[in-house]
Design an enzyme around this catalytic site. Structure first.
Site, short mmCIF file in Angstrom:
data_model
loop_
_atom_site.label_atom_id
_atom_site.label_comp_id
_atom_site.label_asym_id
_atom_site.label_seq_id
_atom_site.Cartn_x
_atom_site.Cartn_y
_atom_site.Cartn_z
N ASP A 23 49.51 41.96 38.82
CA ASP A 23 49.61 40.48 38.97
C ASP A 23 51.04 39.96 38.31
OD1 ASP A 23 47.40 40.36 40.27
OD2 ASP A 23 46.49 39.36 38.70
N ARG B 159 46.59 27.54 42.67
CA ARG B 159 45.36 28.30 42.44
C ARG B 159 45.11 28.79 41.19
NH1 ARG B 159 44.48 33.02 45.78
NH2 ARG B 159 42.82 33.26 44.31
N LYS C 265 42.73 32.44 34.25
CA LYS C 265 41.97 32.33 35.49
C LYS C 265 41.19 33.29 35.88
CE LYS C 265 43.33 33.23 40.26
NZ LYS C 265 42.88 34.74 40.17
N ASN C 266 41.37 34.55 35.78
CA ASN C 266 40.61 35.47 36.13
C ASN C 266 39.39 35.88 35.38
OD1 ASN C 266 42.36 35.99 38.17
ND2 ASN C 266 43.17 38.03 37.54
N ARG D 276 41.35 45.11 51.16
CA ARG D 276 40.70 44.86 49.71
C ARG D 276 39.11 44.94 50.04
NH1 ARG D 276 43.21 39.79 46.76
NH2 ARG D 276 42.26 40.53 44.96
N CYS E 92 44.02 36.18 47.75
CA CYS E 92 45.61 36.59 48.09
C CYS E 92 45.56 37.89 49.25
CB CYS E 92 46.14 36.89 46.94
SG CYS E 92 46.80 35.69 45.85
C1 UD1 Z 1 41.29 41.49 40.47
C2 UD1 Z 1 42.00 40.29 39.91
C3 UD1 Z 1 43.36 40.16 40.60
C4 UD1 Z 1 44.11 41.48 40.43
C5 UD1 Z 1 43.35 42.71 40.46
C6 UD1 Z 1 43.79 44.07 40.07
C7 UD1 Z 1 40.39 38.32 39.84
C8 UD1 Z 1 39.62 37.19 40.28
N1 UD1 Z 1 41.32 38.88 40.33
O1 UD1 Z 1 40.99 41.25 41.79
O2 UD1 Z 1 44.30 39.08 40.20
O3 UD1 Z 1 45.32 41.65 40.98
O4 UD1 Z 1 42.14 42.73 39.80
O5 UD1 Z 1 44.24 44.07 38.60
O6 UD1 Z 1 39.89 38.94 38.75
N2 UD1 Z 1 38.77 48.43 45.58
C9 UD1 Z 1 38.24 49.27 46.38
N3 UD1 Z 1 36.80 48.99 46.71
C10 UD1 Z 1 36.33 48.05 46.15
C11 UD1 Z 1 36.95 47.25 45.06
C12 UD1 Z 1 38.23 47.40 44.99
O7 UD1 Z 1 38.67 50.08 47.08
O8 UD1 Z 1 34.85 47.74 46.20
C13 UD1 Z 1 40.18 48.64 45.55
C14 UD1 Z 1 41.25 47.52 45.94
O9 UD1 Z 1 41.39 47.54 47.20
C15 UD1 Z 1 42.51 47.84 45.08
C16 UD1 Z 1 41.81 48.16 43.57
O10 UD1 Z 1 40.50 48.61 44.11
O11 UD1 Z 1 43.16 48.78 45.35
C17 UD1 Z 1 41.64 47.25 42.54
O12 UD1 Z 1 41.12 46.18 43.19
P1 UD1 Z 1 40.13 45.14 42.13
O13 UD1 Z 1 40.42 45.65 40.68
O14 UD1 Z 1 38.71 45.16 42.68
O15 UD1 Z 1 40.87 43.74 42.41
P2 UD1 Z 1 40.02 42.73 42.40
O16 UD1 Z 1 38.61 42.54 41.36
O17 UD1 Z 1 39.97 42.06 43.81
#
Ligand code: UD1
Length: 431
Positions: free
Chosen positions: A305, A397, A22-23, A122, A117
């Site tokens: 996850d 999803r 998925k990701n 986030r 989610c």
């Molecule tokens: C992706 C995955 C999700 C997984 C997560 C962590 C997808 C579609 N989703 O989510 O399934 O749980 O990685 O492995 O691939 N953060 C910031 N600023 C930013 C971006 C992120 O502070 O601009 C923080 C987030 O709040 C969180 C951490 O960084 O604490 C990791 O988030 P991130 O790796 O970005 O997760 P996603 O890409 O949303």
């Protein structure tokens, strides 16, 4: 309103085949926007996040043709740069990937702040930091993220936070930028590598994906490709957890065992046997498990996850387990539901302490997000009696045909469509 009804206690046996990740696919489909020719993407899972992503592409003018159940041809040449409104963006977090890819192709993008989610705060500051470094002006107005650049020029970007989404967006925006972009403290997850491999197969020049430093030398054009998405690490891990919780013996096929190592290692530690083959793992549950400690970390650490599903397994391990969630600040919302099934779990901030109980008991429970739903399925399969799992749209999803695959393994699970009580005129009158 659909729900799963699971009668727990059945031993699982036989084989299950894992679908595409998925990701990875939710990044790879938007990435085809950067191509100047049609692309064929294979091994796509039939899940609602993919349906939504393809729908968005189609509404923007891309020509989408399913060549078979798992292969899609995407011709992005007629795609127009349209805004992605809240109604779409609220459905899944990965709509943010349209920011990087539209910016890369059209030098502007307008996408509503994303949903996905509910795991706590986030932010997208690292995504915006990256777009600005490449020369884009970024503003948020009325819930929309608006990006605009005269041209994109490569730059050095250091992420303050290790972010999968920001790394993927950075790669997409930089692929056609002028010169060299260097992303430091990049995410190393398998889906980041898969996206980079896919873009390279289209003619991009990306090296270092899977390490802390990714170097992207901008190219003028990208051509078409035929690319097969990697197997889903988390779907495979969820079946591993299901086999462990039900003390079963199953073969999980179409996996990359290396991607599963952090999960495998924890299962081995508590007393589960895991045999690794080239593209399969066999999980053999034991009679007694011991509690352990888990701390979620970016890849190659234990994946956040898989935290809820692994906690479900630990509910019946002997002694205490400590689970620390270090990625998201609100990822224990499933704990209340597991308590309804008799689990003994206390949560203090980002730490859950699980005292193992003899057996869980079936109960009506509600998925609070995608992986929470998966954890409840794992728990219900191992519990005594019948559980009803509500709000399974979360599960759908990200998991293809979950109940069909589990039934194939011998689980007693049914998907039932029942009228939503709130739409019942009698109930409506009463509330
Ligand atoms: C992706 C995955 C999700 C997984 C997560 C962590 C997808 C579609 N989703 O989510 O399934 O749980 O990685 O492995 O691939 N953060 C910031 N600023 C930013 C971006 C992120 O502070 O601009 C923080 C987030 O709040 C969180 C951490 O960084 O604490 C990791 O988030 P991130 O790796 O970005 O997760 P996603 O890409 O949303």
């Amino acid at each position: 309103m659909e729900k799963y009804v699971i009668r727990g206690g059945a031993k699982l046996s036989g084989e299950v085949v894992v679908s595409g990740a998925k990701n990875a696919v939710v990044a790879i489909i938007p990435a085809t926007i950067l191509s100047d020719e049609p692309c064929v993407i294979e091994n796509i899972p039939n899940i609602s996040d993919v349906t939504i992503t393809l729908q968005i592409m189609q509404e923007m003018g891309a020509k989408i043709r399913m060549l078979n159940k798992t292969t899609v041809e995407i011709d992005p040449r007629s795609l127009m740069n349209m805004s992605i409104p809240y109604e779409k963006a609220k459905l899944m977090r990965a709509t943010t990937y349209f920011l990087g890819t539209l910016l890369g192709r059209f030098h502007s993008a307008h996408v509503s702040m994303p949903g996905g989610c509910n795991l706590g705060d986030r932010p997208i500051d690292q995504h915006l930091k990256c777009f600005s470094a490449l020369g884009a002006q970024c503003e948020i107005d009325g819930g929309m993220i608006n990006l605009r650049a005269d041209k994109l020029v490569g730059n050095q970007i250091f992420f303050d936070k290790n972010s999968v989404g920001a790394t993927i967006n950075g790669i997409m925006a930089a692929v056609k930028a002028e010169g060299l972009t260097v992303i430091e403290n990049a995410a190393k997850e398998p889906h980041v590598v898969d996206l980079a491999n896919c873009l390279n197969s289209m003619g991009a020049d990306i090296i270092g994906a899977g390490t802390d430093v990714i170097k992207i030398r901008g190219v003028r054009e990208l051509h078409g490709t035929t690319y097969s998405v990697i197997p889903d690490q988390i779907e495979a891990g969820t079946f591993m957890a299901a086999a462990a919780a039900t003390r079963s013996n199953i073969l999980i096929r179409n996996v990359i065992p290396k991607h599963l190592e952090p999960i495998t290692n924890k299962l081995l530690k508590i007393g589960v046997q895991v045999e690794q083959y080239d593209d399969a793992v066999r999980v053999i549950g034991g009679d007694n498990y011991v509690g352990t400690t888990i701390k979620t970390q970016p890849h190659p650490g234990f994946p956040t996850d898989m935290q809820p599903q692994m906690s479900a397994v630990l509910t019946c391990a002997k002694g205490a387990s400590m689970v620390t969630e270090s990625i998201f600040d609100n990822r224990f919302r499933y704990v209340d539901e597991l308590r309804r099934m008799g689990a003994n779990i206390s949560v203090e901030g980002r730490v859950a302490v699980i005292e193992g109980v003899e057996r869980l008991k079936g109960a009506p429970v509600k998925s609070t997000d995608l992986r929470a739903g998966a954890a409840l399925i794992v728990a219900a399969l191992s519990a005594e009696g019948t559980s009803e799992i509500y709000d399974i749209f979360h599960v759908e999803r990200g998991y293809e045909n979950m109940e069909i695959k589990l039934r194939g393994l011998g689980a007693d699970i049914r998907k039932i469509n029942e009228p939503d009580p709130v739409s019942d005129p009698v109930v409506k009158k009463a509330i």
